[in-house]
Design a protein around this motif. Structure first.
Motif, PDB file in Angstrom:
ATOM      1  N   UNK A 195      12.718  20.902  21.086  1.00 27.43           N
ATOM      2  CA  UNK A 195      10.946  19.964  22.476  1.00 27.43           C
ATOM      3  C   UNK A 195      12.238  19.869  23.642  1.00 27.43           C
TER       4      UNK A 195
ATOM      5  N   UNK B 202      10.708  21.500  25.780  1.00 31.91           N
ATOM      6  CA  UNK B 202       8.798  21.510  27.093  1.00 31.91           C
ATOM      7  C   UNK B 202       8.985  21.230  27.830  1.00 31.91           C
TER       8      UNK B 202
ATOM      9  N   UNK C 210       8.125  24.180  29.801  1.00 32.13           N
ATOM     10  CA  UNK C 210       7.104  24.702  29.811  1.00 32.13           C
ATOM     11  C   UNK C 210       6.126  24.271  30.750  1.00 32.13           C
ATOM     12  N   UNK C 211       6.624  22.777  30.746  1.00 29.44           N
ATOM     13  CA  UNK C 211       5.637  22.027  31.524  1.00 29.44           C
ATOM     14  C   UNK C 211       6.054  22.361  33.304  1.00 29.44           C
TER      15      UNK C 211
END
Lengths: 278, 284, 307
Positions: free
Chosen positions: B49, B53, B56-57
């Motif tokens: 993560x 994360x 992806x963001x």
């Protein structure tokens, strides 16, 4: 034909595996009822709070970001407000989130910690009753949220066509698809750490499935990849219905989710048999 | 002045006094060590993560959404700012806050209730405030990993105006995470039964804080009725500091010192209250 | 020699509730001392005060000549605590539980590792060293908790209800381990509501009820003082016990009527049984046994230890 040669010997006595009857007592309703009672006596505030999440997103993104975005031009050349573009996507996302949560974390917790299923399965209820009951309860809950959010959309003038009301059954289908696959996946899970990986599948779907902007910003190859994922089909299906931009491709989206339901339920049943009967 | 003759401690007491010296000073570190060790159980989740994360963001919001926006959303001191540069500091802070949400809610409660993990060190020389400190230090360690990875990816995406002064952004992220996390920790330590309070914090504190803290567009562009959410939000204060470190303060923004002071007060008060509650529960 | 624990007028109140109402006791080094009493008698609260994790409301308390109010960390550095509820880190391996715990005492890693291996041997868990703690049986978890409490080589080992919830075999294994510690000279402080456990483990004990000490002595002393040598247990069926007890009035000095049976206290049990039969009474079962601490407790409080 070789089958006749076996007649000299008595056929090996195989214990009947009982087919679906051994898994299903036709009493999924009792499981749903338990869910409703637990909701009523317990955390109904929390259940209710689930309604607010998409509303917050609609305000922050649809309206907040919408002041910078302006209007969105649809495939037909028609323009709609950014809020009307984002709202149906949020509906689909919340159907996915609710269904996945209920069929994965919730089931996992009840299975491994609450030991709720152990008690249920000691009665005449079978594992498939539990699975269908939990899915039905999740759909009921998801349906109430969807109705609430559709009402908000109606009040804010974001339902642009009469077909918007068809998005309710569409959302139930979307949720059913995710829930049945979620349940099949959960039956393999053993630890919390494994459960965390579910989020890693959900987050990219949420961010990339034409939720906040059209797929056209991506290169062609990426577009095809996203189109293979379920959420995109859900978003497109619901968006088509609330905006009235209908197309025959929507039948494809429906078929995608019917496929998910069939596969998910078949898989879950096989797994339940392996877990509880073998 | 009174002279009291202190009797020489007995051998048993002397032995105890010697053995207590190290834990009195480093008890917090022993706890942090144990906490970090138990994080290994979900080490892969933290790494995946931590890297996944931001990727992806930054892709989805920083590039995808940015490509779709055709007007400039935010201004720096010298005019319009790239959307990804504007959003990135806020995303980094939110990641740190997310770690706090992970480590300071159910985990704290299970230390007191479900798994009763805090009662083990409690019987050792470690004191309750040391225990609380150790938990915080370990969480800050996890945040450090998360925000450093985030920052590296931000630089890779070209989402930082000045990568040198921007090096402080990870620290700001941790401060933002703790300004949110320590009050939450105090609350988690205070509740005796899980009646879904954490789910409500997630829905009515964490999510609105992420969405309405000027994360995706400047706070002053939202109706005044919603701006207060940003004012009390650690995400907004930390993001504003991060932005000024990255590309300078936008005209008309609050002084960095004010943001910093607010964050320090939130973290400080939260930490003190948490320490008190830990003592109350473990030393009743 | 000064006692390792000395309590005088020790009191603990929670609001209006008085959990410990001024108790006096001393524990000598190397002694095995027990607190016997029913649930809620104040045993655990006393243990927590001695363990320097709960401040006393009144009275005087010294552990290893130090005051827990000012020297909590120092006192705890010399104690091994086995709590009533296991609080092992179930996500760590068996050996890691010991290592992590040793570090809380500021022990160097090398020392923790050495002692961990010795203690695993002692707790008969060497083969389980790398197993996740979650997968241990109840008895193994308990032994691991005891091993963990020994990692700092404590002067005093405090055990709160050490065998509650264990099956008989696991209890005996555990008692055997504790007995070895006793032989090595470790001071043991044990709370229990099981008489057999108190008899097995304690050199000396106090009977506690409602936060007060009711009696003190060795198990044998207490039985001699507060009970008779033997006890006859007769059952007449739950509806007829009281009536039968009335008819047996003069058979022996002390008769107790419990819901399910009648207890007759006497030095010669067989003689009492004969007298009862001579009265023409026909118990459905009769049993002659030696007096136990259960009988002492019944005598002191008028209540049974285990409800």
């Amino acid at each position: 034909m070789t089958t006749t040669t076996a007649t000299t010997r008595p056929a090996p006595r195989r214990r009947s595996r009982g087919g679906v009857r051994a898994l299903y007592a036709g009493n999924a309703g009792a499981v749903v009822e338990r869910g409703l009672r637990a909701t009523r006596s317990g955390n109904w505030v929390i259940v209710l709070s689930g309604f607010f999440e998409p509303v917050f997103y609609l305000l922050a993104m649809g309206y907040g970001l919408g002041t910078f975005v302006g209007d969105v031009t649809m495939a037909s050349g028609e323009t709609i407000s950014y809020a009307a573009f984002v709202a149906p996507a949020l509906l689909a996302v919340s159907a996915m989130n609710g269904a996945v949560y209920d069929s994965t974390w919730n089931v996992f917790f009840k299975m491994h910690f609450g030991k709720i299923y152990d008690a249920m399965l000691a009665t005449s209820i079978g594992p498939l009753d539990v699975a269908l009951g939990e899915i039905s309860y999740a759909l009921l809950r998801g349906g109430v949220y969807a109705l609430g959010f559709l009402t908000v959309m109606q009040v804010m003038g974001l339902n642009l066509a009469w077909t918007a009301f068809l998005s309710l059954p569409a959302l139930l289908l979307v949720a059913f698809g995710f829930a049945s696959v979620g349940m099949a996946v959960t039956s393999y899970m053993k630890t919390f750490q494994q459960m965390d990986w579910i989020n890693f599948v959900m987050l990219p779907m949420f961010l990339f499935s034409a939720t906040f902007y059209p797929l056209t910003v991506y290169p062609e190859a990426v577009q095809w990849f996203i189109k293979a994922l379920p959420l995109w089909h859900g978003v497109e299906l619901v968006r088509g219905l609330t905006t009235g931009e209908l197309s025959p491709a929507m039948w494809g989206h429906v078929a995608y989710f019917v496929g998910m339901v069939v596969l998910g339920v078949a898989f879950t049943t096989t797994r339940l048999r392996a877990l509880f009967l073998d | 002045m009174t002279t009291t003759s202190t009797p020489t401690p007995t051998p048993a007491a002397q032995r105890a006094l010697a053995a207590g010296a190290l834990p009195r000073r480093f008890g917090w570190w022993y706890v942090a060590e144990a906490q970090l060790r138990s994080m290994k159980a979900y080490g892969w989740t933290i790494v995946a993560s931590g890297v996944g994360q931001p990727l992806l963001y930054l892709l989805g919001i920083g590039l995808g959404l940015a490509a779709f926006l055709d007007v400039s959303v935010a201004e720096g001191p010298d005019g319009p700012i790239d959307y990804v540069t504007f959003v990135a500091p806020a995303l980094l802070v939110t990641a740190a806050v997310g770690v706090a949400m992970d480590e300071f809610t159910y985990a704290v409660m299970s230390g007191f209730k479900w798994r009763r993990l805090y009662y083990a060190p409690n019987a050792s020389p470690v004191s309750p405030p040391q225990l609380a400190t150790g938990v915080v230090v370990a969480c800050a360690g996890r945040m450090l990993f998360t925000v450093v990875v985030y920052y590296a990816l931000m630089v890779a995406f070209g989402a930082v105006g000045d990568p040198v002064s921007g090096l402080l952004i990870p620290l700001v992220g941790i401060l933002g995470g703790l300004a949110f996390g320590l009050p939450v920790m105090a609350y988690s330590a205070s509740i005796e039964d899980d009646r879904g309070q954490f789910a409500l914090i997630q829905r009515f504190v964490f999510t609105p804080m992420f969405l309405f803290s000027g994360t995706f567009y400047p706070l002053d562009s939202v109706p005044i009725a919603f701006q207060w959410i940003g004012w009390i939000s650690p995400v907004w204060h930390a993001s504003e500091i991060g932005r000024s470190l990255s590309y300078g303060s936008a005209p008309g923004s609050w002084p960095v010192g004010v943001h910093l002071a607010i964050l320090l007060v939130m973290a400080g008060v939260g930490g003190l209250v948490a320490g008190r509650i830990f003592t109350r529960r473990l030393r009743g | 020699m000064t006692p390792v624990i000395a309590a005088r007028g020790l009191t603990k109140t929670f609001g209006d509730l008085t959990a410990v109402a001024g108790i006096d006791f001393e524990v000598a080094s190397g002694e095995s001392f027990g607190l016997l009493g029913p649930n809620g008698a104040g045993k655990s609260t006393t243990m927590r005060m001695v363990g320097a994790v709960s401040t006393r409301s009144g009275g005087d308390l010294h552990v290893l000549d130090l005051d827990p109010d000012t020297h909590g960390p120092e006192i705890r550095s010399q104690l091994g605590v086995v709590p009533q509820e296991d609080n092992l880190d179930t996500e760590l391996t068996v050996r890691d539980n010991l290592l992590v715990y040793g570090r809380y005492f500021g022990l160097p890693r090398r020392v923790c590792a050495e002692r961990a291996d010795e203690l695993l041997e002692f707790a008969q868990l060497t083969e389980k060293a790398k197993v996740k703690t979650d997968n241990l049986s109840g008895g193994m978890k308990r032994r691991l908790t005891i091993a963990r409490a020994l990692i700092n080589e404590p002067r005093i080992l405090m055990l709160d209800e050490p065998t509650t919830g264990l099956d008989p075999q696991a209890r005996h294994v555990l008692w055997d381990r504790l007995f070895r510690l006793k032989e090595r000279g470790t001071t043991l402080v044990v709370t229990t509501h099981y008489m057999d456990e108190a008899e097995q483990l304690c050199d000396r004990l106090v009977v506690v009820d409602h936060g007060r000490i009711m009696a003190e002595g060795s198990p044998a002393d207490l039985i001699r003082e507060y009970s008779t040598r033997e006890v006859v247990e007769l059952r007449f069926g739950s509806s007829r016990n009281a009536e039968a007890a009335e008819r047996m009035g003069g058979v022996t000095e002390r008769i107790e009527v419990l819901p399910d049976r009648v207890l007759l206290y006497a030095d010669d049990g067989e003689a009492v049984v004969e007298k009862v039969l001579a009265l023409g009474l026909e118990p459905t079962t009769s049993l002659v046994r030696r007096s136990s601490l259960e009988d002492v407790f019944l005598r002191l409080t008028g209540r049974s230890l285990i409800e």
